[in-house]
Motif scaffolding. Structure first.
Motif, short mmCIF file in Angstrom:
data_model
loop_
_atom_site.label_atom_id
_atom_site.label_comp_id
_atom_site.label_asym_id
_atom_site.label_seq_id
_atom_site.Cartn_x
_atom_site.Cartn_y
_atom_site.Cartn_z
N LEU A 117 58.46 11.94 1.69
CA LEU A 117 59.27 12.02 2.90
C LEU A 117 59.10 13.39 3.55
CD1 LEU A 117 62.52 10.39 1.48
CD2 LEU A 117 60.85 9.31 3.01
N ILE A 118 58.95 13.41 4.86
CA ILE A 118 58.80 14.68 5.57
C ILE A 118 60.13 15.41 5.67
CG2 ILE A 118 58.25 15.71 7.82
CD1 ILE A 118 56.12 13.53 8.16
N GLN A 119 61.18 14.67 6.03
CA GLN A 119 62.51 15.29 6.12
C GLN A 119 63.56 14.17 6.13
OE1 GLN A 119 63.10 17.84 9.49
NE2 GLN A 119 65.09 18.60 8.78
N GLY A 120 63.94 13.73 4.96
CA GLY A 120 64.99 12.73 4.84
C GLY A 120 64.47 11.30 4.86
N PRO A 121 65.37 10.34 4.63
CA PRO A 121 65.01 8.92 4.52
C PRO A 121 64.35 8.37 5.77
CG PRO A 121 67.24 9.31 3.71
CD PRO A 121 66.81 10.57 4.40
N THR A 122 63.58 7.32 5.59
CA THR A 122 62.93 6.62 6.70
C THR A 122 63.17 5.13 6.57
OG1 THR A 122 60.83 6.34 5.53
CG2 THR A 122 61.09 8.34 6.85
N ARG A 123 63.05 4.44 7.70
CA ARG A 123 62.98 2.97 7.71
C ARG A 123 61.57 2.60 8.16
NH1 ARG A 123 67.37 -1.39 9.67
NH2 ARG A 123 68.15 -0.76 7.63
N ASP A 124 60.97 1.62 7.48
CA ASP A 124 59.55 1.37 7.65
C ASP A 124 59.25 -0.14 7.72
OD1 ASP A 124 58.67 4.29 7.00
OD2 ASP A 124 59.97 3.69 5.35
N PHE A 125 58.19 -0.46 8.43
CA PHE A 125 57.70 -1.84 8.54
C PHE A 125 56.58 -2.05 7.54
CE2 PHE A 125 54.38 -4.60 10.32
CZ PHE A 125 55.09 -5.78 10.46
N ASN A 126 56.60 -3.19 6.88
CA ASN A 126 55.57 -3.53 5.91
C ASN A 126 55.07 -4.95 6.14
OD1 ASN A 126 55.46 -1.34 3.58
ND2 ASN A 126 57.62 -1.60 4.14
N ALA A 127 53.77 -5.11 6.19
CA ALA A 127 53.15 -6.44 6.22
C ALA A 127 52.13 -6.50 5.09
CB ALA A 127 52.48 -6.70 7.56
N MET A 128 52.12 -7.61 4.37
CA MET A 128 51.17 -7.82 3.28
C MET A 128 50.45 -9.14 3.49
SD MET A 128 53.22 -6.69 -0.16
CE MET A 128 54.34 -5.30 -0.18
N HIS A 129 49.16 -9.13 3.16
CA HIS A 129 48.34 -10.34 3.27
C HIS A 129 47.53 -10.51 2.01
CE1 HIS A 129 44.60 -12.55 4.73
NE2 HIS A 129 45.57 -13.42 4.76
N ARG A 130 47.60 -11.71 1.43
CA ARG A 130 46.83 -12.00 0.24
C ARG A 130 45.35 -12.04 0.59
NH1 ARG A 130 49.61 -12.00 -4.41
NH2 ARG A 130 51.12 -13.51 -3.57
N ARG A 131 44.58 -11.12 0.04
CA ARG A 131 43.18 -10.98 0.38
C ARG A 131 42.42 -12.27 0.05
NH1 ARG A 131 41.79 -6.43 -2.71
NH2 ARG A 131 43.16 -5.30 -1.27
N GLY A 132 41.63 -12.75 1.01
CA GLY A 132 40.86 -13.96 0.81
C GLY A 132 41.60 -15.23 1.20
#
Length: 207
Positions: A117-132
């Protein structure tokens, strides 16, 4: 990090809405309506928006995570990941600083990189894709897109707006994922007014 998932059924009971028009359904779920699930390592929590087509055998997994402290990402062998900071000062990840408004960072799930963390908590977007498992694309929603030969189509927006798909207009609240299966190959425009917050088109095809 981001190693514990909620169930898709649980998310559905807690705020998924449907918009139907012309025989096609748009589903919407807001991260604010999903109960956060703490990570096993205590470094944060995840709000899973969608595991598609099923939780047990997903090809796509879309979530919003709150990172509370430094630590490594959980390993996901055979999975490609996309990560973007939605709010907070940002993070240092894979040798670069990522802040709100930056493009998404793509990396292999098995890499399990350290995140600081640069300075305190963050909220983040995550996308995952099963390879293949088919083909997955992510692109900024600042430009129109036509979902041609696409089996699953989605939009994530941090600040909300109006999704215009052909003659359909679908209001989308902040922190929301909207998606449909077998979308009509018609022009899609996302109008977020003057907010210009993070927003991405998500496109998946079987081939």
């Amino acid at each position: 990090m981001n190693g514990v998932s909620a169930s898709r059924m649980g998310a559905s009971r807690m705020g998924t809405s449907r918009v139907e028009e012309g025989g096609m359904s748009w589903m919407r779920i807001c991260a604010d309506d999903v109960t956060p699930v703490p990570w096993r390592n205590g470094g944060g929590k995840t709000r899973e928006l969608l595991a598609w087509p099923t939780v047990a055998d997903w090809k796509l997994r879309i979530s919003v995570a709150d990172i509370d402290r430094d630590g490594p990402f959980s390993a996901f062998p055979g999975v490609d990941r996309w990560f973007g900071v939605l709010s907070g000062a940002g993070v240092e990840l894979l040798g670069s600083q990522r802040r709100p408004g930056d493009g998404l960072l793509q990396f292999a799930g098995e890499d399990a990189p350290d995140c600081r963390l640069i300075q305190g908590p963050t909220r983040d977007f995550n996308a995952m894709h099963r390879r293949g498992a088919g083909r997955f694309r992510v692109q900024p929603a600042e430009r129109p897109v036509i979902p041609h030969e696409v089996d699953w189509f989605g939009l994530f927006t941090e600040r909300g707006g109006l999704l215009i798909h052909g003659a359909r207009a679908v209001p989308v609240a902040p922190h929301t994922l909207a998606w449909c299966e077998a979308p009509a190959a018609q022009s899609c425009v996302f109008d977020d007014g003057d907010s210009h917050g993070p927003a991405w088109w998500l496109l998946w095809s079987a081939e």
